[in-house]
Design a protein around this motif. Structure first.
Motif, PDB file in Angstrom:
ATOM      1  N   ASP A  20      15.490  -9.268  -1.331  1.00  0.00           N
ATOM      2  CA  ASP A  20      15.664  -9.527   0.095  1.00  0.00           C
ATOM      3  C   ASP A  20      16.976 -10.256   0.388  1.00  0.00           C
ATOM      4  OD1 ASP A  20      14.535  -9.333   2.783  1.00  0.00           O
ATOM      5  OD2 ASP A  20      14.542 -11.532   2.683  1.00  0.00           O
ATOM      6  N   LYS A  21      17.533 -10.924  -0.596  1.00  0.00           N
ATOM      7  CA  LYS A  21      18.788 -11.641  -0.413  1.00  0.00           C
ATOM      8  C   LYS A  21      19.993 -10.703  -0.503  1.00  0.00           C
ATOM      9  CE  LYS A  21      17.100 -16.087  -2.106  1.00  0.00           C
ATOM     10  NZ  LYS A  21      15.707 -15.810  -1.951  1.00  0.00           N
ATOM     11  N   ARG A  22      19.760  -9.489  -0.912  1.00  0.00           N
ATOM     12  CA  ARG A  22      20.839  -8.503  -1.036  1.00  0.00           C
ATOM     13  C   ARG A  22      20.886  -7.647   0.223  1.00  0.00           C
ATOM     14  NH1 ARG A  22      20.614  -6.448  -7.162  1.00  0.00           N
ATOM     15  NH2 ARG A  22      21.396  -4.617  -6.132  1.00  0.00           N
ATOM     16  N   ASP A  23      21.959  -6.955   0.382  1.00  0.00           N
ATOM     17  CA  ASP A  23      22.126  -6.110   1.562  1.00  0.00           C
ATOM     18  C   ASP A  23      22.451  -4.679   1.133  1.00  0.00           C
ATOM     19  OD1 ASP A  23      22.256  -5.464   4.239  1.00  0.00           O
ATOM     20  OD2 ASP A  23      24.375  -6.004   4.425  1.00  0.00           O
ATOM     21  N   ASP A  24      21.569  -4.118   0.289  1.00  0.00           N
ATOM     22  CA  ASP A  24      21.844  -2.787  -0.253  1.00  0.00           C
ATOM     23  C   ASP A  24      20.694  -1.805  -0.071  1.00  0.00           C
ATOM     24  OD1 ASP A  24      20.042  -3.830  -2.054  1.00  0.00           O
ATOM     25  OD2 ASP A  24      21.463  -3.952  -3.718  1.00  0.00           O
ATOM     26  N   GLY A  25      19.659  -2.213   0.666  1.00  0.00           N
ATOM     27  CA  GLY A  25      18.545  -1.314   0.944  1.00  0.00           C
ATOM     28  C   GLY A  25      17.415  -1.356  -0.065  1.00  0.00           C
ATOM     29  N   LEU A  26      17.630  -1.996  -1.225  1.00  0.00           N
ATOM     30  CA  LEU A  26      16.565  -2.048  -2.229  1.00  0.00           C
ATOM     31  C   LEU A  26      15.366  -2.846  -1.740  1.00  0.00           C
ATOM     32  CD1 LEU A  26      18.724  -2.451  -5.441  1.00  0.00           C
ATOM     33  CD2 LEU A  26      17.343  -0.474  -4.800  1.00  0.00           C
ATOM     34  N   GLU A  27      15.602  -3.754  -0.794  1.00  0.00           N
ATOM     35  CA  GLU A  27      14.484  -4.549  -0.268  1.00  0.00           C
ATOM     36  C   GLU A  27      13.461  -3.666   0.441  1.00  0.00           C
ATOM     37  OE1 GLU A  27      17.342  -4.205   3.111  1.00  0.00           O
ATOM     38  OE2 GLU A  27      17.575  -4.592   0.977  1.00  0.00           O
ATOM     39  N   ARG A  28      13.890  -2.518   0.963  1.00  0.00           N
ATOM     40  CA  ARG A  28      12.942  -1.611   1.622  1.00  0.00           C
ATOM     41  C   ARG A  28      11.959  -1.017   0.609  1.00  0.00           C
ATOM     42  NH1 ARG A  28      17.667  -0.651   4.465  1.00  0.00           N
ATOM     43  NH2 ARG A  28      18.193   1.219   3.317  1.00  0.00           N
ATOM     44  N   GLY A  29      12.439  -0.753  -0.591  1.00  0.00           N
ATOM     45  CA  GLY A  29      11.546  -0.276  -1.646  1.00  0.00           C
ATOM     46  C   GLY A  29      10.520  -1.324  -2.024  1.00  0.00           C
ATOM     47  N   ALA A  30      10.972  -2.576  -2.092  1.00  0.00           N
ATOM     48  CA  ALA A  30      10.046  -3.672  -2.390  1.00  0.00           C
ATOM     49  C   ALA A  30       9.012  -3.811  -1.280  1.00  0.00           C
ATOM     50  CB  ALA A  30      10.824  -4.979  -2.582  1.00  0.00           C
ATOM     51  N   ALA A  31       9.447  -3.683  -0.041  1.00  0.00           N
ATOM     52  CA  ALA A  31       8.518  -3.791   1.091  1.00  0.00           C
ATOM     53  C   ALA A  31       7.465  -2.688   1.021  1.00  0.00           C
ATOM     54  CB  ALA A  31       9.277  -3.722   2.415  1.00  0.00           C
ATOM     55  N   GLY A  32       7.846  -1.514   0.561  1.00  0.00           N
ATOM     56  CA  GLY A  32       6.887  -0.416   0.435  1.00  0.00           C
ATOM     57  C   GLY A  32       5.784  -0.724  -0.563  1.00  0.00           C
ATOM     58  N   VAL A  33       6.144  -1.343  -1.679  1.00  0.00           N
ATOM     59  CA  VAL A  33       5.134  -1.712  -2.678  1.00  0.00           C
ATOM     60  C   VAL A  33       4.205  -2.776  -2.101  1.00  0.00           C
ATOM     61  CG1 VAL A  33       4.747  -2.653  -4.991  1.00  0.00           C
ATOM     62  CG2 VAL A  33       6.657  -1.081  -4.589  1.00  0.00           C
ATOM     63  N   MET A  34       4.789  -3.768  -1.422  1.00  0.00           N
ATOM     64  CA  MET A  34       3.970  -4.831  -0.838  1.00  0.00           C
ATOM     65  C   MET A  34       3.036  -4.261   0.233  1.00  0.00           C
ATOM     66  SD  MET A  34       3.392  -8.084  -1.293  1.00  0.00           S
ATOM     67  CE  MET A  34       4.844  -8.902  -1.944  1.00  0.00           C
ATOM     68  N   ARG A  35       3.536  -3.317   1.026  1.00  0.00           N
ATOM     69  CA  ARG A  35       2.687  -2.681   2.049  1.00  0.00           C
ATOM     70  C   ARG A  35       1.527  -1.929   1.409  1.00  0.00           C
ATOM     71  NH1 ARG A  35       7.541  -1.253   4.374  1.00  0.00           N
ATOM     72  NH2 ARG A  35       8.075  -2.608   6.093  1.00  0.00           N
ATOM     73  N   ALA A  36       1.790  -1.292   0.271  1.00  0.00           N
ATOM     74  CA  ALA A  36       0.718  -0.559  -0.418  1.00  0.00           C
ATOM     75  C   ALA A  36      -0.396  -1.515  -0.837  1.00  0.00           C
ATOM     76  CB  ALA A  36       1.276   0.185  -1.629  1.00  0.00           C
ATOM     77  N   LEU A  37      -0.045  -2.695  -1.318  1.00  0.00           N
ATOM     78  CA  LEU A  37      -1.057  -3.682  -1.670  1.00  0.00           C
ATOM     79  C   LEU A  37      -1.816  -4.130  -0.428  1.00  0.00           C
ATOM     80  CD1 LEU A  37      -2.497  -5.680  -3.562  1.00  0.00           C
ATOM     81  CD2 LEU A  37      -0.581  -7.268  -3.159  1.00  0.00           C
ATOM     82  N   ILE A  38      -1.099  -4.454   0.625  1.00  0.00           N
ATOM     83  CA  ILE A  38      -1.744  -4.899   1.867  1.00  0.00           C
ATOM     84  C   ILE A  38      -2.670  -3.816   2.400  1.00  0.00           C
ATOM     85  CG2 ILE A  38      -1.317  -5.508   4.284  1.00  0.00           C
ATOM     86  CD1 ILE A  38       1.263  -6.941   3.244  1.00  0.00           C
ATOM     87  N   ASP A  39      -2.222  -2.564   2.359  1.00  0.00           N
ATOM     88  CA  ASP A  39      -3.050  -1.458   2.851  1.00  0.00           C
ATOM     89  C   ASP A  39      -4.347  -1.339   2.052  1.00  0.00           C
ATOM     90  OD1 ASP A  39      -1.107  -0.880   4.741  1.00  0.00           O
ATOM     91  OD2 ASP A  39      -0.306   0.855   3.654  1.00  0.00           O
ATOM     92  N   TRP A  40      -4.233  -1.463   0.718  1.00  0.00           N
ATOM     93  CA  TRP A  40      -5.438  -1.361  -0.115  1.00  0.00           C
ATOM     94  C   TRP A  40      -6.395  -2.504   0.199  1.00  0.00           C
ATOM     95  CZ3 TRP A  40      -7.981  -4.324  -3.727  1.00  0.00           C
ATOM     96  CH2 TRP A  40      -9.008  -3.676  -4.437  1.00  0.00           C
ATOM     97  N   VAL A  41      -5.867  -3.719   0.297  1.00  0.00           N
ATOM     98  CA  VAL A  41      -6.709  -4.874   0.607  1.00  0.00           C
ATOM     99  C   VAL A  41      -7.350  -4.709   1.987  1.00  0.00           C
ATOM    100  CG1 VAL A  41      -6.703  -7.382   1.016  1.00  0.00           C
ATOM    101  CG2 VAL A  41      -5.463  -6.433  -0.953  1.00  0.00           C
ATOM    102  N   ALA A  42      -6.570  -4.240   2.969  1.00  0.00           N
ATOM    103  CA  ALA A  42      -7.105  -4.030   4.321  1.00  0.00           C
ATOM    104  C   ALA A  42      -8.240  -3.012   4.287  1.00  0.00           C
ATOM    105  CB  ALA A  42      -6.001  -3.575   5.264  1.00  0.00           C
ATOM    106  N   ASP A  43      -8.093  -1.978   3.478  1.00  0.00           N
ATOM    107  CA  ASP A  43      -9.153  -0.979   3.368  1.00  0.00           C
ATOM    108  C   ASP A  43     -10.441  -1.599   2.829  1.00  0.00           C
ATOM    109  OD1 ASP A  43     -10.173   1.753   3.499  1.00  0.00           O
ATOM    110  OD2 ASP A  43     -10.074   1.713   1.297  1.00  0.00           O
TER     111      ASP A  43
END
Length: 196
Positions: A121-144
């Motif tokens: 997240d401290k970088r400005d190269d777009g890789l943080e979006r990939g990390a956010a996708g993994v975190m969202r997948a965890l949140i989605d599973w927990v929400a389910d």
């Protein structure tokens, strides 16, 4: 969220070189951080000659993407195993139990995925979006799981649970005290029992 201790040398003995490099990257990034890690560090952890790294990954950023993929794959494998548990509340408590089982690793290095996500997240190269996708997948599973428990506030509860885990990981690491993870894990399991 993941068990990076099992992705070091044991992973090097199985799977193809690309998969071994991705798993080793996830483990070494967890222990050293992205910026301090060299391609040679990852090659050694994967038990792959350094020259072979360049065949699969031209840049360290490509290895970061592969490490994110390794985290995503591991999350999928974990949730697939947890989905075999009949009751959603028990699945959530088993997830928490898995986090608590990693308390020694968390005390030394922090959350295997959370530390990487924070660094990216401290970088400005777009890789943080990939990390956010993994975190969202965890949140989605927990929400389910919470939705299956009949909770209308499933998404909010999922964010609360994942945020609690990240917080207890940070405190466990900062204080170098695995007992923080144990105590907070018991509190979270009790919280889930109170929601049923």
């Amino acid at each position: 969220m993941t068990d990076s201790e099992r992705t070091a040398k044991p992973a090097a003995s199985r799977g193809g070189k690309r998969e071994r490099l991705a798993a080793a990257a996830a483990q070494v990034f967890h222990h050293q951080g992205v910026e301090k890690t060299t391609l040679g560090d990852i090659a050694r952890a994967a038990d792959v000659p350094l020259g072979n790294v360049y065949y699969y990954f031209k840049t360290k950023d490509q290895l970061v993407e592969a490490a994110l993929g390794a985290h995503r794959d591991q999350l999928h494998a974990i949730t697939e195993r947890l989905d075999r548990i009949p009751a959603p509340a028990d699945r959530l408590k088993a997830l928490i139990g898995g986090w608590v089982d990693q308390r020694e690793t968390a005390a030394r290095y922090g959350c295997p995925f959370g530390t990487l996500a924070t660094e990216l997240d401290k970088r400005d190269d777009g890789l943080e979006r990939g990390a956010a996708g993994v975190m969202r997948a965890l949140i989605d599973w927990v929400a389910d799981q919470f939705a299956q428990m009949g909770r209308d506030d499933a998404r909010d509860l999922a964010i609360e649970l994942v945020a609690a885990y990240q917080g207890m990981s940070v405190l466990t690491n900062t204080l170098r005290d695995p007992e923080v993870m144990s105590t907070q894990g018991r509190r979270l399991a009790g919280w889930i029992d109170g929601l049923t």
